[in-house]
Design an enzyme around this catalytic site. Structure first.
Site, mmCIF file in Angstrom:
data_model
loop_
_atom_site.group_PDB
_atom_site.id
_atom_site.type_symbol
_atom_site.label_atom_id
_atom_site.label_comp_id
_atom_site.label_asym_id
_atom_site.label_seq_id
_atom_site.Cartn_x
_atom_site.Cartn_y
_atom_site.Cartn_z
ATOM 1 N N HIS A 280 0.895 -1.209 -0.015
ATOM 2 C CA HIS A 280 -0.088 0.099 -0.197
ATOM 3 C C HIS A 280 0.902 1.337 0.134
ATOM 4 O O HIS A 280 1.616 1.583 0.879
ATOM 5 C CB HIS A 280 -0.959 -0.182 1.347
ATOM 6 N N HIS A 323 -0.403 2.431 11.961
ATOM 7 C CA HIS A 323 0.712 3.222 11.666
ATOM 8 C C HIS A 323 1.002 4.493 12.942
ATOM 9 O O HIS A 323 -0.279 4.585 13.492
ATOM 10 C CB HIS A 323 0.916 3.889 10.294
ATOM 11 N N GLU A 329 -2.193 14.284 11.536
ATOM 12 C CA GLU A 329 -2.982 14.623 10.461
ATOM 13 C C GLU A 329 -4.385 14.837 11.002
ATOM 14 O O GLU A 329 -5.011 14.095 11.874
ATOM 15 C CB GLU A 329 -2.819 13.000 9.577
ATOM 16 N N TYR A 338 -15.078 6.031 4.002
ATOM 17 C CA TYR A 338 -13.419 5.691 4.221
ATOM 18 C C TYR A 338 -13.161 4.121 4.280
ATOM 19 O O TYR A 338 -13.710 3.697 5.076
ATOM 20 C CB TYR A 338 -12.670 6.925 5.230
ATOM 21 N N HIS A 353 -5.120 12.642 14.238
ATOM 22 C CA HIS A 353 -4.483 11.533 14.997
ATOM 23 C C HIS A 353 -3.040 12.304 14.775
ATOM 24 O O HIS A 353 -2.529 12.890 13.915
ATOM 25 C CB HIS A 353 -4.269 10.493 13.976
ATOM 26 N N HIS A 359 -2.838 4.562 15.138
ATOM 27 C CA HIS A 359 -4.031 4.424 14.478
ATOM 28 C C HIS A 359 -4.284 3.671 13.443
ATOM 29 O O HIS A 359 -3.039 3.179 13.043
ATOM 30 C CB HIS A 359 -4.538 6.013 14.290
#
Length: 422
Positions: A280, A323, A329, A338, A353, A359
């Protein structure tokens, strides 16, 4: 509404033929007796590629006004005094019960830095049910307006921008505007950038094409109001709101040229770059606009989107993985769902976050992803975005006390079982 195409172009436009001086920005006598004014968005000595300025030719000098007086800022703030490591999520703002315009409807979620140091950013949400009558400009930074519900007609000194959900409008620092509602109600997000103006990110190994193309950004053509009706002019200055009253409309620019201008962009034109093998990609590959900092490669603020796109990676967990980032962010959702959140994160809502706090997908999204058939499929009916910044985003006290704050957000990760070793 008419537009000119390109990002950072040297535009030239006139609403009355012959109003634009030729070959000299401030001649002794401007055509029709107009007044020449330079609007500078960068230092005079900035490198040519980064220099931003426009010459405007107007019916009256913009300097002709009485002193500004401070007024109440309501729920708009540049004071970020409640830093927290906790993951936060807000539901959409409720629509106001009383008549509320765009400025009165702004509610600050959080931010960092300050207008005083010329670095940092803030994120606001808005909910409005009437058009502005006053004019407004922001001396603290440029604004990125992201509609989520209802279209907007944004009148500026340079002309008129029409934006709908799925598009964005960027209003440079100092440019006067009036936000009119196209529909009965409007809701959305506003990023406020105190640092270097947003620009297109470098493409590097991507090559000459991809991400946002310069030609898809649209600037307005000259359009002006010749009105002697008294108009309130509000400015945001060093975090506070100040007001004066003009005896005319401030949108009286008959002609202008330059590269310091409002613009709009249709996010559907973003050319998403993605993997066709495995893994990803980092969200940096979805950057639409970036405000660079004094450290190369580290943004003061990025505007990043997650639009409809094909997912074709093999053997790969496709939603964002768990991550912890050094960057902080704040996310919003314009429409749909989402792919890393099954519920709770809804259009008009927001999540925060902060630096190095873990998260990722909730349990339902995780279970769906690890069991999914990895044949190519397309994410449709979705548009999420993120303001990402190098500094911690501190919520405002009002945002932490808001009834829209989802105080059970941590429960999104509460049901993961311990992995079983052989």
């Amino acid at each position: 509404m008419d537009y000119q195409s390109g990002f950072g172009n040297e535009f030239a436009t006139e609403a009355v033929a012959g109003a634009l001086p030729v070959g000299q920005n401030s001649p002794q006598k401007v055509p029709y007796g107009l007044y020449a004014e330079q609007l500078s968005g960068s230092a005079f000595t900035a490198p040519r590629g980064h220099n931003r300025r426009s010459w405007v030719y107007r019916l009256r000098p913009s300097a002709a006004h009485l002193p500004f007086e401070p007024i109440a800022a309501g729920t708009l703030s540049s004071t970020f005094d409640a830093p927290t490591p906790n993951r936060l999520r807000w539901s959409p703002l409720a629509m106001p019960a009383s008549p509320t315009d765009f400025i009165a409807g702004l509610f600050t979620l959080g931010g960092n830095g300050s207008p005083a140091i010329g670095a940092g950013a803030a994120v606001h949400v808005y909910a409005a049910n009437r058009s502005m009558e006053a004019a407004f400009f922001n001396s603290d930074g440029e604004l990125v307006i992201v509609p989520q519900l209802g279209g907007l007609r944004i009148v500026t000194e340079h002309g008129v921008l029409g934006v709908t959900p799925g598009e964005i409008a960027v209003i440079p620092r100092g440019v006067r505007m009036r936000v009119e509602l196209v529909d009965k109600e409007a809701r959305g997000y506003v990023g406020e950038n105190y640092g270097a103006p947003f620009r297109l990110p470098e493409l590097g190994p991507i090559g000459s094409n991809g991400l946002a193309n310069a030609r898809d950004f649209l600037a307005p053509v000259a359009a002006f109001e010749d009105s002697d009706r008294p108009t309130q002019l509000i400015q945001k200055f060093q975090g506070g709101l100040w007001s004066t009253t003009l005896d005319h409309s401030p949108f009286d620019v008959v002609a202008w040229h330059g590269n310091y201008t409002p613009y709009k962009y249709d996010l559907a034109r973003f050319n998403t770059i993605n993997t066709v093998s495995f893994d990803h990609p980092d969200p940096s590959i979805f950057t639409v606009l970036t405000s660079p900092s004094d450290t190369p490669g580290i943004a003061n603020c990025d505007f990043v989107i997650f639009p409809p796109r094909w997912m074709v990676a093999e053997g790969t967990f496709r939603p964002p993985w768990f991550h912890r980032n050094i960057m902080s962010e704040l996310m919003g959702l314009v429409r749909g769902q989402y792919d890393a959140k099954a519920e709770g994160f809804v259009p008009g809502g927001a999540s925060l976050h902060n630096c190095m706090n873990a998260h990722g997908p909730d349990r339902a999204s995780y279970d769906k992803a690890v069991a999914a058939d990895l044949a190519p499929h397309k994410l449709t009916d979705t548009l999420a975005f993120m303001f990402e910044t190098r500094w911690v985003i501190a919520p405002t006290t009002a945002a932490l006390a808001s009834p829209a704050l989802q105080r059970d957000y941590d429960a999104a990760w509460s049901s993961f079982a311990k992995a079983k070793l052989p």
